[in-house]
Design an enzyme around this catalytic site. Sequence first.
Site, PDB file in Angstrom:
ATOM      1  N   LYS A  47       0.848  -1.205   0.000  1.00  0.00           N
ATOM      2  CA  LYS A  47       0.000   0.000   0.000  1.00  0.00           C
ATOM      3  C   LYS A  47       0.886   1.259   0.000  1.00  0.00           C
ATOM      4  O   LYS A  47       0.646   2.202  -0.754  1.00  0.00           O
ATOM      5  CB  LYS A  47      -0.919  -0.018   1.226  1.00  0.00           C
ATOM      6  CG  LYS A  47      -2.034  -1.059   1.078  1.00  0.00           C
ATOM      7  CD  LYS A  47      -2.778  -1.364   2.358  1.00  0.00           C
ATOM      8  CE  LYS A  47      -3.807  -2.466   2.091  1.00  0.00           C
ATOM      9  NZ  LYS A  47      -4.473  -2.962   3.304  1.00  0.00           N
ATOM     10  N   GLN A  91      -4.929  -1.464   9.594  1.00  0.00           N
ATOM     11  CA  GLN A  91      -4.756  -2.788   8.993  1.00  0.00           C
ATOM     12  C   GLN A  91      -5.331  -3.842   9.936  1.00  0.00           C
ATOM     13  O   GLN A  91      -4.946  -3.931  11.101  1.00  0.00           O
ATOM     14  CB  GLN A  91      -3.259  -3.034   8.729  1.00  0.00           C
ATOM     15  CG  GLN A  91      -2.959  -4.324   7.985  1.00  0.00           C
ATOM     16  CD  GLN A  91      -3.475  -4.327   6.545  1.00  0.00           C
ATOM     17  OE1 GLN A  91      -3.374  -3.336   5.839  1.00  0.00           O
ATOM     18  NE2 GLN A  91      -4.041  -5.447   6.121  1.00  0.00           N
ATOM     19  N   ASP A 114     -11.913   2.760   4.418  1.00  0.00           N
ATOM     20  CA  ASP A 114     -12.413   1.404   4.145  1.00  0.00           C
ATOM     21  C   ASP A 114     -13.875   1.248   4.575  1.00  0.00           C
ATOM     22  O   ASP A 114     -14.396   0.129   4.585  1.00  0.00           O
ATOM     23  CB  ASP A 114     -11.531   0.351   4.835  1.00  0.00           C
ATOM     24  CG  ASP A 114     -11.234  -0.824   3.908  1.00  0.00           C
ATOM     25  OD1 ASP A 114     -11.819  -0.893   2.802  1.00  0.00           O
ATOM     26  OD2 ASP A 114     -10.411  -1.671   4.273  1.00  0.00           O
TER      27      ASP A 114
END
Length: 276
Positions: A47, A91, A114
Site C-alpha cells: 500500500k 490494517q 475502508d
Amino acid sequence: MILNGRALSEQILQDLTIKLSLMNRKPGLAVVLVGEDSASKVYVGSKLKTCERLGIHSQAVLLPTGTTQANLESILIELNQNSAIDAILVQLPLPKHFNSREVLQKISAKKDVDGLSYESLGRLVTGDHQWAACTPSGVIALLQANQISLKGKHAVVVGRSNIVGRPMALLLEKENATVTICHSHTENLSNYTSRADLVVLAAGQAQYFTAEYFSSEAVVIDVGIHRLSDGTLCGDLHPSAFDKVKAYSPVPGGVGPLTIAFLMKNTYLLAKLNGK
Ligand code: NDP
C-alpha cells in the site's frame, strides 16, 4: 475466462495519476499497523509503495503488539485532526486484546477510507454512500470491466465480515442482483453456490471450494488469500474448479491488486470531498 485484476488495477492507477496531477495538494493516507503479523506487513508495504508511485502522501504508523486500546485510539484521534491526512486505514486483524469495533469507531467518518465506521456502514445500507470498502468496490469494478451483468442475477456471497462479505452483498444488491449471504453455519452450502450465477468467495478457507460447488455457467470471484507451505499464494477456490466455471478471478492477480487500487481511489475521493 480469467478475470485479470492486475491489468484493471493498473488502468485505475494510471487514470488516478492524471487526476492527482491536477490537484493543488497531495492527498494523504495514514496506514496504522499494530503488531508483527507477516502477511499484514506485506500488505501495508505494498500500500505504501503504491502511494509513493502515485505521489500520494503516506504516513505509516507502526505500533508494537503491546500497544493499548487507549493508546491506539488516541493516535487515531490525532490523525483525525491532522490536516495532511485525508484517509485513515487500520490494517486488520488487530491483535486479540483490542476491541476492533471500538477502534474503528474512532476514525472520523470523513477519513474512513475502508468504510468500516457505523456511519459509513449505515450510509452503505441506505444507499447514501460516496465510497465503500476497498475490496468489495474492487470486485464490482472487475465485474463491470468484464461486462458481467448483475441485474436480475443470483449472487451468492460466502462470508459475512464487515470488511468483505457484508459490504459486498450490499453493493451487489445495489447492482440489482438477488443476493444470498452464506457463512460458516449455512447448511448444504453447495445447494446455494451451485445454483448461483455469481459466487464471491470470502470464507478465508484455502482451496476449499472444489468444482462440485459450482455450475459450469458460474462466475467466481475469489477474495481469499493464503500462503501455502511451499510459499505460493492461493485463494479459497480449488484448482479443480478452474476449468469448470465460466470465469474466475485468480490469486494472485485478481482481487488483491484491486483492493490497493481502490484504497488509492478512495483516498483521492476523500481528499476531494475534504476540499483539496
Ligand atoms: P473473516 O474471517 O472475518 O470472515 C470469514 C467469513 O467466512 C465469516 O463470515 C465466516 O462465517 C465465513 N466462513 C468461514 N468458513 C466458512 C465455510 N467453510 N463455509 C462458509 N462460510 C465460511 O475474513 P475476512 O472477511 O476478513 O476475509 C476473508 C478472506 O479474504 C481471507 O482469506 C482474507 O485474507 C481475504 N482478504 C483478501 C483481501 C484482498 O484484497 N484480496 C482483502 C481482505 C480479505 P462466520 O461469520 O459464521 O464465522
